[in-house]
Design an enzyme around this catalytic site. Sequence first.
Site, short mmCIF file in Angstrom:
data_model
loop_
_atom_site.label_atom_id
_atom_site.label_comp_id
_atom_site.label_asym_id
_atom_site.label_seq_id
_atom_site.Cartn_x
_atom_site.Cartn_y
_atom_site.Cartn_z
N GLY A 162 20.78 31.68 35.36
CA GLY A 162 21.19 31.91 34.01
C GLY A 162 21.67 33.33 33.83
CG ASP B 206 8.61 46.75 33.66
OD1 ASP B 206 8.37 47.92 34.02
OD2 ASP B 206 9.68 46.18 33.85
#
Length: 830
Positions: free
Chosen positions: A549, A686
């Site tokens: 994608g 993150d």
Amino acid sequence: MKHLWDIHFLLLILVYLLGGVTSQVNPGVCRYPLGMSGGQIQDEDISASSQWSESTAARYGRLDFEEGDGAWCPEITVEPDNLKEFLQIDLRSLHFITLVGTQGRHAGGMGNEFAQMYKIKYSRDGSRWISWRNRQGKQVIEGNRNAYDIVLKDLEPPIIARYVRFMPVTDHSMNVCMRVELYGCEWLDGLVSYNVPVGEQMNLPAYPVYLNDSVYDGAIIYSMTEGLGQLTDGVCGLDDFTVSHERNGWPGYDYVGWNNESFPSGFVEIMFEFDRIRNFTTMKVHCNNMFSRHVKAFRQVVCYFRSDSDWEATPLSFSPAADEKNPTARFVIVNLANHMASAIKCQFYFADAWMLFSEITFQSEDDPTHKVDDSNTRILIGCLVAIIFILVAIIVIMLWRQVWQKMLEKASRQMLDDELTTSLSIQSETLGYHTHNQSNTTNAQESNSTYEHIFPLGPDYQEPSRLISKLPEFSQRTEEPSKQANTVQDGVPHYAEADVVNLQGVTGSNTYAIPAVTMDLLSGKDVAVEEFPRKLLTFKEKLGEGQFGEVHLCEAEGMQEFMNKEFLFDITEDEPVLVAVKMLRSDANKNARNDFLKEIKIMSRLKDPNIIRLLAVCIHSDPFCMITEYMENGDLNQFLSRHEPEGHLALLSNAPTVSFSNLCYMATQIASGMKYLSSLNFVHRDLATRNCLVGKKYTIKIADFGMSRNLYSGDYYRIQGRAVLPIRWMSWESILLGKFTTASDVWAFGVTLWEILNFCKEQPYSQLTDEQVIENTGEFFRDQKRQIYLPQPVLCPDSLYKIMLSCWRRNAKERPSFQEIHRAILEIQS
Ligand SMILES: *[C@@H]1O[C@H](CO)[C@@H](O)[C@H](O)[C@H]1NC(C)=O
Ligand SMILES: *[C@@H]1O[C@H](CO)[C@@H](O)[C@H](O)[C@H]1NC(C)=O
Ligand SMILES: *[C@@H]1O[C@H](CO)[C@@H](O)[C@H](O)[C@H]1NC(C)=O
């Protein structure tokens, strides 16, 4: 428990990366659980001197297990003067063991037995047993203080053994129960013993240097026999042999050395015995070469091989080039030319008055790691290995895929308490830390143990997700390996995703770790986001892409109607809105679609002014899309790099500026968004400026696009094409133990704050290589004041730097909460 797989995974890779550099085994990273808790060690390989009852048999002595009556308990009370009870583990092959963990019997509050002290005995052949002692000669290890906390102890020196016994020790008669785990890695050298003349003493004018083998575990008379010791402890000596790695080591501690006067023949003979006949490729001898002190690497080595009963007639001889220029200690590599042997006898010839070795390792054909060092073919073989690993991964993922569905529900209960907290107690010699972990995930148990040492893939890895650009890599399960290999560059799974509980891992767009329990709550409810007419999206720019994608930056018309009134959005009427559109490829399979839908469910529940919102979806037709907010000023990293602090310099250069109070304002918003995530027990994994988006008037929203941009690839540490880690933002326990918690997010917040105060002009630890960053992590773990902290930025007042330092406290429990951080920064700002 799920963390353990992370450790396996990461450590194994690190062993690959670093192991070859220094020696075969790197004790700093060879620390993964060997399978008591994970289940790779079979019940029949766990035995004991006795058992109290069937329900406290040896097989219940697994760390973190609650089965049976909750632990192994010997039949009778343990007396101080009669230590004969033991719990024995057979690892089936030689292992390098660096760490042990113990725990008592808790049994849901019913039990209260534990071992306050214990000793360890080990054996390589099952007949000769050796008592472990630390470098100071002490045998007794301090154990548990209560029935539930896990206490880990470093083994210094490490053990090389197949059998290990835990022997509870008491100072008064008491009932003792134990659960244990061993941590380490397989001992690929296969070396069972080396026999060598005892090391000698060098009398320097100022002080004597003791070059004996201080941790040799065999017999020591005139020569040392049947043991292993310093030459195999994984510690390479320094260039200056009079200086030791060990804090209490005497001069010469790391080396074993001999003087030529004691060897009229001109050589020192060392005999090596192995577990079986092996096809040897190389031997590496770590030699000191400090010629100013008459120490040199050997001049020549002559090796004899024995595979059955007789020594081969023709020896192999090798003379390294003499080096009188470079005084650094080095590995001398001897090509053993595929000789088959179960014993090797080598005569090392003196090149000067002294010869000092600190480490000797062997590489054989059936040992996969040596290939890494083969410099000519390193890259090629590295790729091949990666492809094989990916293949194995795919197989494991396919198997796991099925098991996982069933486990999901079970796991969700266990995840509830999964916040693994660490408290530290630094003992005088051994550093131990206690972990309290109520969770008891069963993952490893069902794992396919065949892959244990090759590719310890846990369920946590089955669907490693990517950040936005690495979009849906779901078909890892179905994709051709070659195709996989091609996309290694940008299709690598995100390590931080590794133990994200499940689904969202697949579509890869976000880094949030979602506790399965939260998932449970979500499931069953309807998706609260509306369908958006696709035609109203105008493509502007590709933000990233993956195999399955893409993520596009788009303008959306009429988005206003779709935006929930419940939160503010800083746009004016009628203006097209910038949005990020994550798209699933039309040919994605059913699983991928389901996961995409699940991810939508989760994303739709995140509602906070400082978290990027899911605005709408397109799921009525292909391709499936998720439309999330995007902010006009891009990410905070780029934003700050374009700006300068207020002051002279900025005036001169005419650069746009950001005031200190606006920096603080942005930091408080990040803290606030994180406060929200942590209140839901979401772990971001993150957090960094690259993952914060900037809107008008310094508004900030936390996102997770970081890895999607090539721009930031340098912030992530790539591990053999399979995992990428933002190591410079990661806490020590995330890197070494694979633990991701809110406390590790707090650590990352500290680094993010540091970036902000530096105007993102510099990468954290920019002067360190990735490997050095990981080494520094080890220093945080060892906590001997050798760890390097990020320096105080010029702009940063002491009060703010103090907050950063508190985020980097070794003990996760001592780090502040996001709530406290938020409050503290608000105070500084005002
Ligand atoms: C090695 O030498 C040191 C210093 O003399 C001594 O204390 C130690 O006992 C010796 N170790 C062995 C195993 O001989
Ligand atoms: C040892 O390994 C090499 C390289 O794989 C191989 O060519 C050789 O035949 C092996 N030797 C034996 C005796 O198996
Ligand atoms: C030992 O080495 C020194 C320095 O190379 C040399 O002068 C001496 O003759 C050697 N002694 C013996 C016995 O070989």
